[in-house]
Write a protein that holds these residues in place. Structure first.
Motif, PDB file in Angstrom:
ATOM      1  N   LYS A   1      62.423  21.946  64.981  1.00 30.16           N
ATOM      2  CA  LYS A   1      62.235  23.245  66.062  1.00 30.16           C
ATOM      3  C   LYS A   1      62.588  24.519  65.393  1.00 30.16           C
ATOM      4  O   LYS A   1      63.291  24.651  64.320  1.00 30.16           O
ATOM      5  N   ASN A   2      61.879  25.431  66.103  1.00 34.13           N
ATOM      6  CA  ASN A   2      62.365  27.045  65.762  1.00 34.13           C
ATOM      7  C   ASN A   2      61.578  27.480  64.546  1.00 34.13           C
ATOM      8  O   ASN A   2      61.960  28.523  63.982  1.00 34.13           O
ATOM      9  N   GLN A   3      60.651  26.533  63.794  1.00 34.32           N
ATOM     10  CA  GLN A   3      60.312  27.070  62.537  1.00 34.32           C
ATOM     11  C   GLN A   3      58.566  27.254  62.753  1.00 34.32           C
ATOM     12  O   GLN A   3      58.308  27.983  61.898  1.00 34.32           O
ATOM     13  N   VAL A   4      58.006  26.736  63.646  1.00 38.00           N
ATOM     14  CA  VAL A   4      56.423  26.986  63.709  1.00 38.00           C
ATOM     15  C   VAL A   4      56.474  27.603  65.160  1.00 38.00           C
ATOM     16  O   VAL A   4      56.790  27.007  66.243  1.00 38.00           O
ATOM     17  N   ALA A   5      55.590  28.341  65.190  1.00 39.30           N
ATOM     18  CA  ALA A   5      55.153  29.129  66.487  1.00 39.30           C
ATOM     19  C   ALA A   5      53.553  28.817  66.679  1.00 39.30           C
ATOM     20  O   ALA A   5      52.947  29.119  65.754  1.00 39.30           O
ATOM     21  N   VAL A   6      53.038  28.664  67.968  1.00 44.22           N
ATOM     22  CA  VAL A   6      51.658  28.486  68.117  1.00 44.22           C
ATOM     23  C   VAL A   6      51.404  29.618  69.191  1.00 44.22           C
ATOM     24  O   VAL A   6      51.808  29.746  70.375  1.00 44.22           O
ATOM     25  N   ILE A   7      50.261  30.555  68.867  1.00 44.89           N
ATOM     26  CA  ILE A   7      50.133  31.821  69.873  1.00 44.89           C
ATOM     27  C   ILE A   7      48.913  31.541  70.543  1.00 44.89           C
ATOM     28  O   ILE A   7      47.700  31.349  69.829  1.00 44.89           O
TER      29      ILE A   7
ATOM     30  N   ALA B   1      56.800  22.532  68.164  1.00 47.56           N
ATOM     31  CA  ALA B   1      56.404  23.920  67.902  1.00 47.56           C
ATOM     32  C   ALA B   1      56.813  24.734  69.232  1.00 47.56           C
ATOM     33  O   ALA B   1      56.789  24.296  70.381  1.00 47.56           O
ATOM     34  N   GLU B   2      57.030  25.938  69.097  1.00 48.04           N
ATOM     35  CA  GLU B   2      57.177  26.942  69.972  1.00 48.04           C
ATOM     36  C   GLU B   2      55.966  27.716  70.691  1.00 48.04           C
ATOM     37  O   GLU B   2      55.091  28.224  69.654  1.00 48.04           O
ATOM     38  N   TRP B   3      55.528  27.407  72.027  1.00 52.10           N
ATOM     39  CA  TRP B   3      54.347  28.105  72.387  1.00 52.10           C
ATOM     40  C   TRP B   3      54.592  29.290  72.935  1.00 52.10           C
ATOM     41  O   TRP B   3      55.260  29.582  73.902  1.00 52.10           O
ATOM     42  N   ILE B   4      53.929  30.439  72.250  1.00 54.34           N
ATOM     43  CA  ILE B   4      54.020  31.823  72.771  1.00 54.34           C
ATOM     44  C   ILE B   4      52.705  32.162  73.520  1.00 54.34           C
ATOM     45  O   ILE B   4      51.590  31.988  72.929  1.00 54.34           O
ATOM     46  N   GLN B   5      52.894  31.948  74.717  1.00 51.73           N
ATOM     47  CA  GLN B   5      51.583  32.131  75.760  1.00 51.73           C
ATOM     48  C   GLN B   5      51.056  33.676  75.717  1.00 51.73           C
ATOM     49  O   GLN B   5      51.288  34.204  76.910  1.00 51.73           O
ATOM     50  N   ASP B   6      50.471  34.002  75.016  1.00 51.84           N
ATOM     51  CA  ASP B   6      50.023  35.451  74.887  1.00 51.84           C
ATOM     52  C   ASP B   6      48.827  35.739  73.778  1.00 51.84           C
ATOM     53  O   ASP B   6      48.463  34.523  73.156  1.00 51.84           O
ATOM     54  N   LYS B   7      48.239  36.595  73.796  1.00 54.17           N
ATOM     55  CA  LYS B   7      47.113  37.024  73.094  1.00 54.17           C
ATOM     56  C   LYS B   7      47.588  37.894  71.608  1.00 54.17           C
ATOM     57  O   LYS B   7      48.638  38.679  71.737  1.00 54.17           O
ATOM     58  N   VAL B   8      47.138  37.460  70.749  1.00 56.16           N
ATOM     59  CA  VAL B   8      47.304  38.389  69.583  1.00 56.16           C
ATOM     60  C   VAL B   8      46.155  39.470  69.564  1.00 56.16           C
ATOM     61  O   VAL B   8      45.049  39.306  69.763  1.00 56.16           O
ATOM     62  N   THR B   9      46.541  40.847  69.315  1.00 51.55           N
ATOM     63  CA  THR B   9      45.598  42.063  69.451  1.00 51.55           C
ATOM     64  C   THR B   9      45.469  42.635  68.045  1.00 51.55           C
ATOM     65  O   THR B   9      44.598  43.303  67.670  1.00 51.55           O
ATOM     66  N   GLU B  10      46.594  42.318  66.860  1.00 47.02           N
ATOM     67  CA  GLU B  10      46.392  43.066  65.829  1.00 47.02           C
ATOM     68  C   GLU B  10      47.120  42.151  64.886  1.00 47.02           C
ATOM     69  O   GLU B  10      47.989  41.282  64.936  1.00 47.02           O
ATOM     70  N   PHE B  11      46.696  41.990  63.393  1.00 50.95           N
ATOM     71  CA  PHE B  11      47.124  41.455  62.467  1.00 50.95           C
ATOM     72  C   PHE B  11      47.845  42.468  61.315  1.00 50.95           C
ATOM     73  O   PHE B  11      47.004  43.617  61.191  1.00 50.95           O
ATOM     74  N   ASP B  12      48.917  42.312  60.881  1.00 49.94           N
ATOM     75  CA  ASP B  12      49.352  43.237  59.691  1.00 49.94           C
ATOM     76  C   ASP B  12      49.702  42.467  58.654  1.00 49.94           C
ATOM     77  O   ASP B  12      50.915  42.039  58.630  1.00 49.94           O
ATOM     78  N   PRO B  13      48.835  41.858  58.015  1.00 50.40           N
ATOM     79  CA  PRO B  13      49.228  41.022  56.815  1.00 50.40           C
ATOM     80  C   PRO B  13      49.948  41.496  55.641  1.00 50.40           C
ATOM     81  O   PRO B  13      50.628  40.984  54.926  1.00 50.40           O
TER      82      PRO B  13
ATOM     83  N   ASN C   1      52.557  43.213  56.242  1.00 47.37           N
ATOM     84  CA  ASN C   1      54.034  43.150  56.580  1.00 47.37           C
ATOM     85  C   ASN C   1      54.485  41.849  57.074  1.00 47.37           C
ATOM     86  O   ASN C   1      55.442  41.496  57.871  1.00 47.37           O
ATOM     87  N   ASN C   2      53.256  40.939  56.828  1.00 48.08           N
ATOM     88  CA  ASN C   2      53.495  39.494  57.626  1.00 48.08           C
ATOM     89  C   ASN C   2      53.800  39.289  59.125  1.00 48.08           C
ATOM     90  O   ASN C   2      54.787  38.885  59.335  1.00 48.08           O
ATOM     91  N   THR C   3      53.111  40.372  59.893  1.00 43.64           N
ATOM     92  CA  THR C   3      53.446  40.219  61.147  1.00 43.64           C
ATOM     93  C   THR C   3      52.168  40.205  61.992  1.00 43.64           C
ATOM     94  O   THR C   3      50.942  40.736  61.598  1.00 43.64           O
ATOM     95  N   VAL C   4      52.161  39.811  63.280  1.00 42.11           N
ATOM     96  CA  VAL C   4      50.962  39.840  64.194  1.00 42.11           C
ATOM     97  C   VAL C   4      51.659  40.609  65.324  1.00 42.11           C
ATOM     98  O   VAL C   4      52.906  40.499  65.895  1.00 42.11           O
ATOM     99  N   LYS C   5      50.678  41.264  65.949  1.00 45.50           N
ATOM    100  CA  LYS C   5      51.000  41.986  67.265  1.00 45.50           C
ATOM    101  C   LYS C   5      50.563  41.534  68.716  1.00 45.50           C
ATOM    102  O   LYS C   5      49.437  40.823  68.397  1.00 45.50           O
ATOM    103  N   LEU C   6      51.382  41.333  69.808  1.00 42.04           N
ATOM    104  CA  LEU C   6      50.881  40.607  70.878  1.00 42.04           C
ATOM    105  C   LEU C   6      50.280  41.645  71.771  1.00 42.04           C
ATOM    106  O   LEU C   6      50.590  42.831  71.990  1.00 42.04           O
ATOM    107  N   ALA C   7      49.751  40.954  73.035  1.00 39.42           N
ATOM    108  CA  ALA C   7      49.225  41.743  73.848  1.00 39.42           C
ATOM    109  C   ALA C   7      50.335  42.507  74.679  1.00 39.42           C
ATOM    110  O   ALA C   7      50.207  43.756  75.342  1.00 39.42           O
ATOM    111  N   ASP C   8      51.529  41.900  74.836  1.00 38.19           N
ATOM    112  CA  ASP C   8      52.695  42.346  75.603  1.00 38.19           C
ATOM    113  C   ASP C   8      53.323  43.350  74.815  1.00 38.19           C
ATOM    114  O   ASP C   8      54.457  44.065  75.078  1.00 38.19           O
ATOM    115  N   GLY C   9      52.908  43.861  73.509  1.00 37.60           N
ATOM    116  CA  GLY C   9      53.608  44.937  72.740  1.00 37.60           C
ATOM    117  C   GLY C   9      54.588  44.400  71.534  1.00 37.60           C
ATOM    118  O   GLY C   9      55.116  44.852  70.839  1.00 37.60           O
ATOM    119  N   GLN C  10      54.890  42.923  71.900  1.00 34.45           N
ATOM    120  CA  GLN C  10      55.968  42.600  70.729  1.00 34.45           C
ATOM    121  C   GLN C  10      55.098  42.172  69.334  1.00 34.45           C
ATOM    122  O   GLN C  10      54.121  41.866  69.476  1.00 34.45           O
TER     123      GLN C  10
END
Length: 445
Positions: free
Chosen positions: A57-63, A100-112, A114-123
């Motif tokens: 747990k807490n290692q894998v997230a599904v968006i 897995a952690e389910w993040i119920q949101d949309k991805v809007t941007e990739f920033d490879p 910096n190894n991040t993705v941006k969600l529709a809620d701004g996080q």
């Protein structure tokens, strides 16, 4: 209860990880995981199921934003009146891996970088490894008038969850005239689906006694009825025998619903525009890469995630992988392809995570397109999308029409999908193919 538990868990995880972060939130992601999977389709769930069991747990997230998971290969049977729509759908919470952690949101941007993705809620969500399994985008606006006409007055598509439930009703109500079927000038998921519903409809017209009053027309933007000649020649022969009029390089560009006209561009004749009157029309809509992928640094020139066709690893960002319809893999976009792709991706990803230097698994382009040509008739096409050569599982010539193959595809494979692929335990029929190789007769193509 499970859906509520998942949402609560996701919220708690967001707050907890954001709270314990010591660095400035401006430079650090709101959450971070070892592996982030974008997409809760078959590819994303297969990978996340296996990897989350391994890491805990807490290692894998599904968006994934959707509340529902659809087994879309079943929609041909739904449209043909052979399956209930309810058999093709389950709550997303029921198929999401428990670890897995389910993040119920949309991805809007990739920033490879910096190894991040941006969600529709701004996080932002950080990762050490990223798996993109975001599927394909259906572009309903690619055909003028289609969106407004869909699901009304004989206009349908098995590529839409609402419309597919009306297809068989339209076929039952059909009393004769022009029955029109289309194939777009774009990649699409399950490229055999437009021909499948054509054959099922033609049979339905025979069974209801209106075939002699009906002209069945299949207009495809492609140059042949099926991309792999090994099976395409058989399919074309059947179309000829059943008096299905096939027009090649005819691209649907507009639906004039008020006048029951479908307008096509003939790409074989300098783009000549031609109108076909219809009494029933099934449209396979144009499709393409999701916009948020196409506009990202992960995309190739065509907008797909740019991965190595052998390893499924990104050609630039080595901690990024892609699977399924959103990838640049030059094979057919099918659930069957995802089964084999998932085994390769998981082998390469997991050994990276474990820091083990092993030979990379290699994907051979395997895909399958079960070509339904009647209620009890199916041609089990299995091949490499890379070579166009057969990769058949069973030690028979699978170009033959088979009642057994129809039962396998209609009743057995859905169970394998729900209980095997989505849970990470089914990675395709390669082992069975190898087992049958010892008794497989050699034959000429």
């Amino acid at each position: 209860m499970l859906a509520a538990r998942t949402r609560i868990s996701s919220i708690v995880t967001k707050r907890t990880l954001a709270t314990v972060a010591k660095e400035s939130p401006k430079s650090q992601p709101d959450q971070k995981f070892k592996v982030v999977v974008v997409g809760g389709g078959p590819g994303g769930l297969s990978v996340s199921s296996t990897v989350s069991k391994l890491l805990g747990k807490n290692q894998v997230a599904v968006i994934e934003p959707s509340n529902k998971h659809y087994y879309q290969p079943l929609w041909t049977y739904v449209g043909g009146g052979l399956k209930n729509f309810s058999e093709s759908v389950k709550p997303m919470a029921d198929v999401m891996p428990l670890d897995a952690e389910w993040i119920q949101d949309k991805v809007t941007e990739f920033d490879p970088d910096n190894n991040t993705v941006k969600l529709a809620d701004g996080q932002t969500v950080g990762y050490e490894y990223l798996v993109v399994a975001a599927g394909i985008q259906v572009n309903w606006d690619g055909v003028k008038g289609l969106k407004d006409a869909l699901g009304k007055d004989g206009v349908t598509s098995n590529y839409d969850a609402d419309s597919v439930q009306k297809t068989y009703k339209f076929l039952q109500d059909f009393k004769g005239g022009n029955a029109l079927f289309t194939f777009p000038n774009s990649p699409l998921k399950c490229p055999g689906a437009p021909t499948k519903i054509t054959f099922l409809a033609e049979e339905a017209f025979r069974l209801s006694g209106v075939r002699d009053k009906t002209k069945v027309i299949y207009n495809t933007a492609a140059g042949k009825i099926f991309g792999v000649d090994h099976y395409g020649k058989v399919l074309q022969k059947l179309a000829d025998e059943r008096d299905i009029n096939v027009n090649f390089q005819h691209e649907l560009i507009e639906i004039d619903a008020n006048n029951h006209q479908a307008i096509f561009k003939n790409n074989a004749n300098g783009g000549e525009v031609k109108s076909f009157e219809y009494d029933f029309i099934h449209v396979a809509p144009p499709q393409g890469p999701p916009k948020f992928i196409k506009e990202s640094k992960l995309a190739d020139a065509a907008g797909w995630v740019d991965v190595n066709k052998d390893t499924l690893r990104h050609n630039k960002y080595k901690n990024v992988f892609a699977i399924g319809d959103c990838s640049s893999l030059p094979t057919s976009k099918t659930a069957a392809a995802i089964t084999s792709e998932s085994g390769v991706l998981k082998w390469n990803l997991i050994h990276d995570i474990q820091g083990k230097k092993v030979d990379q698994a290699v994907y051979d382009g395997y895909t399958s397109c079960p070509l339904i040509v009647g209620r009890d008739q199916l041609i089990l096409a299995e091949f490499s999308g890379y070579t166009g050569q057969p990769l058949e599982t069973f030690p028979v010539d699978q170009r033959g029409i088979s009642r057994i193959s129809q039962y396998l595809n209609k009743e057995v494979i859905p169970a394998i999908y729900w209980n095997g692929l989505l849970k990470g335990s089914w990675v395709g029929p390669r082992a069975f193919r190898r087992m049958f190789d010892v008794v497989r007769p050699k034959r000429d193509n």
